[in-house]
Every structure is written in C-alpha cells, then in structure tokens.
Design a protein around this motif. Structure first.
Motif, PDB file in Angstrom:
ATOM      1  N   CYS A 109     -65.599 -71.668  19.383  1.00 37.16           N
ATOM      2  CA  CYS A 109     -66.068 -72.567  18.324  1.00 37.16           C
ATOM      3  C   CYS A 109     -65.467 -73.942  18.612  1.00 37.16           C
ATOM      4  O   CYS A 109     -64.282 -74.180  18.360  1.00 37.16           O
ATOM      5  CB  CYS A 109     -65.610 -72.031  16.969  1.00 37.16           C
ATOM      6  N   GLY A 110     -66.260 -74.832  19.162  1.00 38.52           N
ATOM      7  CA  GLY A 110     -65.746 -76.107  19.642  1.00 38.52           C
ATOM      8  C   GLY A 110     -66.008 -77.273  18.727  1.00 38.52           C
ATOM      9  O   GLY A 110     -66.299 -77.123  17.540  1.00 38.52           O
ATOM     10  N   ARG A 111     -65.944 -78.492  19.305  1.00 37.31           N
ATOM     11  CA  ARG A 111     -65.998 -79.716  18.526  1.00 37.31           C
ATOM     12  C   ARG A 111     -67.349 -79.935  17.847  1.00 37.31           C
ATOM     13  O   ARG A 111     -67.417 -80.606  16.822  1.00 37.31           O
ATOM     14  CB  ARG A 111     -65.685 -80.899  19.434  1.00 37.31           C
ATOM     15  N   GLY A 112     -68.418 -79.415  18.405  1.00 39.26           N
ATOM     16  CA  GLY A 112     -69.738 -79.609  17.813  1.00 39.26           C
ATOM     17  C   GLY A 112     -70.126 -78.525  16.843  1.00 39.26           C
ATOM     18  O   GLY A 112     -71.308 -78.308  16.582  1.00 39.26           O
ATOM     19  N   SER A 113     -69.131 -77.848  16.268  1.00 38.29           N
ATOM     20  CA  SER A 113     -69.427 -76.722  15.391  1.00 38.29           C
ATOM     21  C   SER A 113     -68.424 -76.648  14.249  1.00 38.29           C
ATOM     22  O   SER A 113     -67.430 -77.375  14.221  1.00 38.29           O
ATOM     23  CB  SER A 113     -69.404 -75.407  16.190  1.00 38.29           C
ATOM     24  N   GLY A 114     -68.694 -75.764  13.313  1.00 32.11           N
ATOM     25  CA  GLY A 114     -67.798 -75.524  12.192  1.00 32.11           C
ATOM     26  C   GLY A 114     -67.940 -74.075  11.765  1.00 32.11           C
ATOM     27  O   GLY A 114     -68.869 -73.375  12.186  1.00 32.11           O
ATOM     28  N   ARG A 115     -67.047 -73.625  10.916  1.00 33.86           N
ATOM     29  CA  ARG A 115     -67.119 -72.251  10.434  1.00 33.86           C
ATOM     30  C   ARG A 115     -67.668 -72.249   9.010  1.00 33.86           C
ATOM     31  O   ARG A 115     -67.241 -73.027   8.166  1.00 33.86           O
ATOM     32  CB  ARG A 115     -65.753 -71.581  10.477  1.00 33.86           C
ATOM     33  N   ASP A 116     -68.618 -71.345   8.771  1.00 36.61           N
ATOM     34  CA  ASP A 116     -69.200 -71.250   7.437  1.00 36.61           C
ATOM     35  C   ASP A 116     -68.311 -70.385   6.546  1.00 36.61           C
ATOM     36  O   ASP A 116     -67.215 -69.961   6.944  1.00 36.61           O
ATOM     37  CB  ASP A 116     -70.642 -70.728   7.498  1.00 36.61           C
ATOM     38  N   GLY A 161     -66.916 -67.272   7.990  1.00 28.25           N
ATOM     39  CA  GLY A 161     -66.089 -67.382   9.181  1.00 28.25           C
ATOM     40  C   GLY A 161     -66.879 -67.447  10.460  1.00 28.25           C
ATOM     41  O   GLY A 161     -66.302 -67.473  11.548  1.00 28.25           O
ATOM     42  N   GLU A 162     -68.213 -67.471  10.359  1.00 31.72           N
ATOM     43  CA  GLU A 162     -69.052 -67.544  11.548  1.00 31.72           C
ATOM     44  C   GLU A 162     -69.100 -68.978  12.069  1.00 31.72           C
ATOM     45  O   GLU A 162     -69.120 -69.938  11.297  1.00 31.72           O
ATOM     46  CB  GLU A 162     -70.466 -67.057  11.233  1.00 31.72           C
ATOM     47  N   CYS A 163     -69.139 -69.109  13.391  1.00 29.09           N
ATOM     48  CA  CYS A 163     -69.205 -70.417  14.018  1.00 29.09           C
ATOM     49  C   CYS A 163     -70.660 -70.869  14.101  1.00 29.09           C
ATOM     50  O   CYS A 163     -71.499 -70.163  14.681  1.00 29.09           O
ATOM     51  CB  CYS A 163     -68.588 -70.337  15.415  1.00 29.09           C
ATOM     52  N   VAL A 164     -70.973 -72.019  13.535  1.00 29.42           N
ATOM     53  CA  VAL A 164     -72.344 -72.534  13.528  1.00 29.42           C
ATOM     54  C   VAL A 164     -72.332 -73.986  13.979  1.00 29.42           C
ATOM     55  O   VAL A 164     -71.338 -74.700  13.803  1.00 29.42           O
ATOM     56  CB  VAL A 164     -72.980 -72.409  12.129  1.00 29.42           C
ATOM     57  N   ASP A 215     -68.184 -94.275  23.824  1.00 25.15           N
ATOM     58  CA  ASP A 215     -67.525 -94.427  22.531  1.00 25.15           C
ATOM     59  C   ASP A 215     -68.071 -93.373  21.574  1.00 25.15           C
ATOM     60  O   ASP A 215     -68.854 -93.656  20.672  1.00 25.15           O
ATOM     61  CB  ASP A 215     -67.758 -95.833  21.966  1.00 25.15           C
ATOM     62  N   SER A 216     -67.667 -92.133  21.797  1.00 25.69           N
ATOM     63  CA  SER A 216     -68.055 -91.007  20.949  1.00 25.69           C
ATOM     64  C   SER A 216     -66.802 -90.399  20.342  1.00 25.69           C
ATOM     65  O   SER A 216     -65.805 -90.183  21.036  1.00 25.69           O
ATOM     66  CB  SER A 216     -68.809 -89.941  21.755  1.00 25.69           C
ATOM     67  N   SER A 217     -66.862 -90.102  19.060  1.00 27.64           N
ATOM     68  CA  SER A 217     -65.700 -89.583  18.354  1.00 27.64           C
ATOM     69  C   SER A 217     -65.549 -88.081  18.574  1.00 27.64           C
ATOM     70  O   SER A 217     -66.363 -87.440  19.251  1.00 27.64           O
ATOM     71  CB  SER A 217     -65.831 -89.868  16.855  1.00 27.64           C
ATOM     72  N   TYR A 218     -64.534 -87.506  17.967  1.00 30.07           N
ATOM     73  CA  TYR A 218     -64.298 -86.060  18.063  1.00 30.07           C
ATOM     74  C   TYR A 218     -65.544 -85.275  17.678  1.00 30.07           C
ATOM     75  O   TYR A 218     -65.886 -84.277  18.310  1.00 30.07           O
ATOM     76  CB  TYR A 218     -63.131 -85.683  17.154  1.00 30.07           C
ATOM     77  N   PHE A 219     -66.262 -85.733  16.651  1.00 26.37           N
ATOM     78  CA  PHE A 219     -67.460 -85.035  16.177  1.00 26.37           C
ATOM     79  C   PHE A 219     -68.745 -85.592  16.771  1.00 26.37           C
ATOM     80  O   PHE A 219     -69.845 -85.249  16.328  1.00 26.37           O
ATOM     81  CB  PHE A 219     -67.532 -85.106  14.644  1.00 26.37           C
ATOM     82  N   GLY A 220     -68.636 -86.488  17.756  1.00 24.97           N
ATOM     83  CA  GLY A 220     -69.817 -86.996  18.437  1.00 24.97           C
ATOM     84  C   GLY A 220     -70.440 -88.231  17.826  1.00 24.97           C
ATOM     85  O   GLY A 220     -71.520 -88.648  18.247  1.00 24.97           O
ATOM     86  N   LEU A 221     -69.783 -88.865  16.858  1.00 20.87           N
ATOM     87  CA  LEU A 221     -70.317 -90.084  16.265  1.00 20.87           C
ATOM     88  C   LEU A 221     -70.124 -91.255  17.222  1.00 20.87           C
ATOM     89  O   LEU A 221     -69.175 -91.296  17.989  1.00 20.87           O
ATOM     90  CB  LEU A 221     -69.632 -90.371  14.936  1.00 20.87           C
ATOM     91  N   VAL A 227     -63.617 -77.152   9.789  1.00 18.48           N
ATOM     92  CA  VAL A 227     -63.352 -77.430  11.192  1.00 18.48           C
ATOM     93  C   VAL A 227     -62.643 -76.226  11.817  1.00 18.48           C
ATOM     94  O   VAL A 227     -61.737 -75.644  11.204  1.00 18.48           O
ATOM     95  CB  VAL A 227     -62.515 -78.719  11.332  1.00 18.48           C
ATOM     96  N   PRO A 228     -63.047 -75.809  13.016  1.00 15.87           N
ATOM     97  CA  PRO A 228     -62.463 -74.596  13.622  1.00 15.87           C
ATOM     98  C   PRO A 228     -61.170 -74.846  14.390  1.00 15.87           C
ATOM     99  O   PRO A 228     -60.701 -73.970  15.091  1.00 15.87           O
ATOM    100  CB  PRO A 228     -63.569 -74.129  14.556  1.00 15.87           C
ATOM    101  N   ALA A 229     -60.599 -76.034  14.289  1.00 19.11           N
ATOM    102  CA  ALA A 229     -59.390 -76.357  15.046  1.00 19.11           C
ATOM    103  C   ALA A 229     -58.229 -76.637  14.097  1.00 19.11           C
ATOM    104  O   ALA A 229     -58.422 -77.139  12.983  1.00 19.11           O
ATOM    105  CB  ALA A 229     -59.639 -77.570  15.942  1.00 19.11           C
ATOM    106  N   ALA A 230     -57.037 -76.335  14.564  1.00 18.11           N
ATOM    107  CA  ALA A 230     -55.838 -76.590  13.760  1.00 18.11           C
ATOM    108  C   ALA A 230     -55.460 -78.061  13.836  1.00 18.11           C
ATOM    109  O   ALA A 230     -55.697 -78.735  14.842  1.00 18.11           O
ATOM    110  CB  ALA A 230     -54.685 -75.725  14.258  1.00 18.11           C
TER     111      ALA A 230
END
Length: 481
Positions: free
Chosen positions: A66-73, A76-79, A241-247, A367-370
C-alpha cells in the motif's frame, strides 16, 4: 524580466511535445494465439475460499504494498486515492493521517531582532498534527478557470498591484489561460473556491498534502532540485515538482493562499497555557511603529489601525515555513513587511488552489504509512530542552514563556520549564543551535563564530544588554530523578 524568460522556455517545451500515442495500440495487429494448456471445467478449479493456509500466506505476500498513491478504507483494505473531475481541474482525495507540521532553521540568528523585533521563524517547532481525509486540487487554479468564474458572475476581475506586471500580459492567450491565476486577494480566492464547490485549504491541509507523513522538507523530497523552474509556468506541467501524494506545483510556480489567519506565535500556542507577550513589549512596540509609518508616513494628524494587521497564511517551497500577506497595501507601505517579506495583497506571484470536504458518498481513507518521529523535548544530561524557540521577547517575557510551557508527553504533560543559566547554555552548545543571542536566567548568551552556521563547539559568551532588549529564548527543565 526573469519570469517571462522562464515562461517562454517552459512553454516552448510544452509546444514541442510529440503527438499523443494514446490510441496507437488500436492500429497494431493482434498478437498470435499462445497455447495455455488443456482446458478444465470450472467445477474442477480450486476456489479462492478453498486455498490452503500456505497458499493464502503466499498470496498475501505477493499482494502489492500500500504505497503513496493509495489509502486504507474503513475495512483496512488498500485502495487507490480517489479522483474527482471538476470543470477545470482534477481533485485528489488525500487520506487522513498524522504528519509533521512546521520546521526549524539550521541555526537561530536572532541579532536582527535587536534592531527590528519580529518573528521570522513562525513555523517552529516541528510537531505532530492530524488531518482528516479531504479533497484538494491537483494543481493551482488557472487563469482560464478564473476567467470562466468572472464570466459567470461568481468572481471579480483580478488586478495586479501598481508597479507589478501581469504575468500573462505578453503571453499568447491559449498559453496564458494555463498559467496559475495570480494577482487575486484572499477574498477573491475564497470567492472562486466557493463558486467551484470548494474552499481554500487550511494551512495544515496544504502542508500535509505537500509533504505527506514522512516529514520531507520540499514537496518532492529533502534536496533542492535545480531542474525545477523558479517562475510561473503552465499549472501542473512540471512533474519533477510532485508532492508525496502526487500533487503538482507546491514547491514552485505560484505562491499559494491558505484559509488560515496568520498569527506569529501559532506554532508555539499549543504548548503554552497563557499569554506571555506584554502589551508594551518589544514586538508590540515595533509593530505599532511599523503600522504608523505604513499607513501615515510622517503625517502628525494621521492614526494607523491598532494591533496586528489582518493577514492570511501563504505557503511555498520549503513546506514547513509560514508567512502572511495582507488583502491590500497600506497607502505608504515601505515595500516589505516588518519581517522582511515582500508579498502583499494581490501579488503577481500569489495564487491558490481549492480544497473540499468529503461528500456524503465519499469513503474516508487513512494514509498507510507511519508518521516520521519528531522529538519535541530533548534530553541532554541532567536537562531537558524544549524544541521550540520564542523570538523577539524581553527577558521577563522569556521567563513567562518558559514558566507557562505545558508540553504533551504521552498521557501526561511536562511542566517546570525555565530559562537556562549561562553555564548551562555552554553545556548544551551541541544542540542549542546558535549563534543567538538567547536570554538566560542570569543574562544573555551569544555564540562567537566567524562562520554561518557556527560550529557547535564555538564558544558562547555573555552579552551585555538591557533586560528590555528583544532576543530569542529557549527553555530547559531539570530531569526528574
């Protein structure tokens, strides 16, 4: 001027892009059939629910991270992060999470405040903040999108301040429409976002969307990139110039308004239980003198507005920094703010992007990261040092600030802070971040060095100043045995 030169270079590259190959595969001949083995009835195939425990474990290991372009619903599933196509820009759903907000300079040089008291590092200390899931535009609002709002009656025309050139003046219309909309006041930016079904992002939302949970200094990472242009260019067109979430464009292109009212001590307020600045302290006096000059000049019968001017936070580049801009320039404004900032009102560099709350049908994500760890108190021998620095205070204000500190620490709060003694400043030299000068309980200390930043091992000396002088201060507490 430099900005237009950058525009020409950037837009020239865009105009020379190759024809899209998006549908080229439709013209290619189909591949030859490939043998896949004997056919078997569906009834003979193992169902997913019938997999052995070993097979399930193997499948779990092979599941993409579950990486930077995703989140957990909520299950707990990665989407993948949600995308929302609006009339003029795509919005990205930012997953909720905890992140590091604010920053700290490499060193604290408080000498300028002795002559002109001001808060210059309003983002300190870095601390953990929480953000809920929300939507935010992929890139800045463009001139074309803003023009459509003006045509629909939802916005008023932009106007650059006197003496500033409209960035789109000498650019072809179709290219100008893709540039970020600048030369708009905070209210005009709010009006546009409301018309577009959103709002301006809060400072915390903007910063979280730019840096994510890993505490990066710049939206793209922790190092300056020389290949990112420093000027206005078509919104969203510099992928570097892309942010952690791709902005796009949060570290370059236009400076951006946020919704928050600027307060110089906003980052410190969560840690103090009561006001520590005096109404006649050095910062209040410096502000009154500055506002009088900015509004009245030398007219003896003119009186400037009292107190702090209304300013709103704008963000750019180093995402933990924070500055504030007014709606408009005072009649006799000297060109820069008390803090030395030159962005005021509808500046030709100042743009914005919109955010929005989740809609009823949207599913919140996490966010799936600590979050990166950030110590707010540091232990050094028999002392604990608070991570924040208060600026432009006299000695009594510094004492009040330290005495009023209440620093969350797990389920408790640390109290009992005080100004260090001069000898203790010397003991803490490796982590004190000079050169200062800083208030101590028994005077003031400054690090004597010929280099900037100074080497931590350079000596600290007593500074002979009056107790009303504006200096910086750091706070310590004795380690509880």
């Amino acid at each position: 001027m430099t900005t237009r030169a950058l525009l020409v270079v950037s837009l020239g590259l865009v105009a020379c892009e190759a024809t899209s190959r998006r549908y080229a595969a439709l013209d290619a001949p189909p591949p030859a059939p490939v043998p896949v083995g004997d056919a078997r009835p569906l009834t003979e195939l193992t169902k997913v629910t019938e997999l052995s425990e070993a097979e399930k474990a193997k499948a779990a290991k092979e599941k993409p991270a579950c990486g930077r372009g995703s989140g957990r619903d909520i299950h707990g599933e990665c989407v993948p992060l949600g995308l929302w196509d609006t009339d003029h820009v795509q919005r990205v759903q930012i997953p909720g999470g905890v992140f590091v907000m604010g920053n700290v300079p490499e060193h604290f040089n408080s000498s300028p405040s002795r002559e002109l008291p001001a808060v210059r590092w309003s983002g300190n200390p870095p601390r953990h903040e929480m953000a809920r899931s929300f939507w935010i535009d992929l890139h800045e609002v463009t001139r074309g999108a803003y023009a459509a709002c003006v045509a629909a009656g939802g916005c008023t025309p932009s106007q650059c301040p006197e003496g500033q050139v409209d960035p789109g003046r000498d650019v072809e219309p179709q290219i100008a429409d893709s540039l970020p909309q600048t030369c708009v006041s905070h209210k005009q930016a709010e009006d546009y976002c409301r018309h577009a079904g959103g709002r301006l992002p809060s400072e915390a939302e903007w910063e979280y969307a730019a840096r994510g949970p890993d505490a990066r200094v710049w939206p793209w990472g922790n190092q300056i990139k020389d290949d990112i242009p420093q000027g206005l260019y078509p919104a969203g067109h510099v992928r570097e110039d892309s942010s952690y979430f791709g902005l796009r464009g949060m570290g370059s292109n236009a400076i951006e308004w946020t919704a928050d009212v600027y307060e110089a001590d906003a980052a410190l307020k969560p840690f103090v239980v009561e006001a520590f600045r005096a109404a006649d302290g050095p910062l209040a006096v410096a502000r009154a003198v500055f506002e009088q000059a900015a509004f009245c000049g030398d007219k003896p019968d003119c009186e400037a507005p009292k107190g702090e001017p209304l300013r709103h936070v704008y963000k750019y580049g180093n995402v933990g920094q924070r500055r504030g801009a007014r709606e408009s320039r005072p009649p006799r404004f000297p060109g820069v703010e008390l803090e030395g900032w030159d962005v005021v009102g509808a500046d030709h560099r100042l743009g914005f992007r919109c955010a929005a709350d989740l809609r009823d049908a949207d599913k919140p994500l996490q966010v799936p990261a600590a979050v990166a760890p950030i110590p707010i108190v540091r232990s050094e021998g028999a002392l604990e040092l608070f991570g924040g620095v208060v600026e432009a205070v006299n000695q009594e204000e510094a004492r009040r600030f330290c005495a009023g500190l209440r620093v969350p620490y797990g389920a408790e709060a640390l109290t009992g802070f005080r100004l260090p003694r001069l000898a203790e400043v010397e003991q803490l030299a490796a982590v004190f971040r000079g050169p200062g000068p800083f208030w101590a309980e028994d005077g003031a200390a400054v690090q004597m060095a010929e280099t900037t930043p100074p080497d931590p091992n350079e000596p600290w000396k007593m500074l002979m100043v009056g107790s009303e002088t504006a200096l910086a201060a750091r706070c310590v507490r004795d380690v509880q045995q």
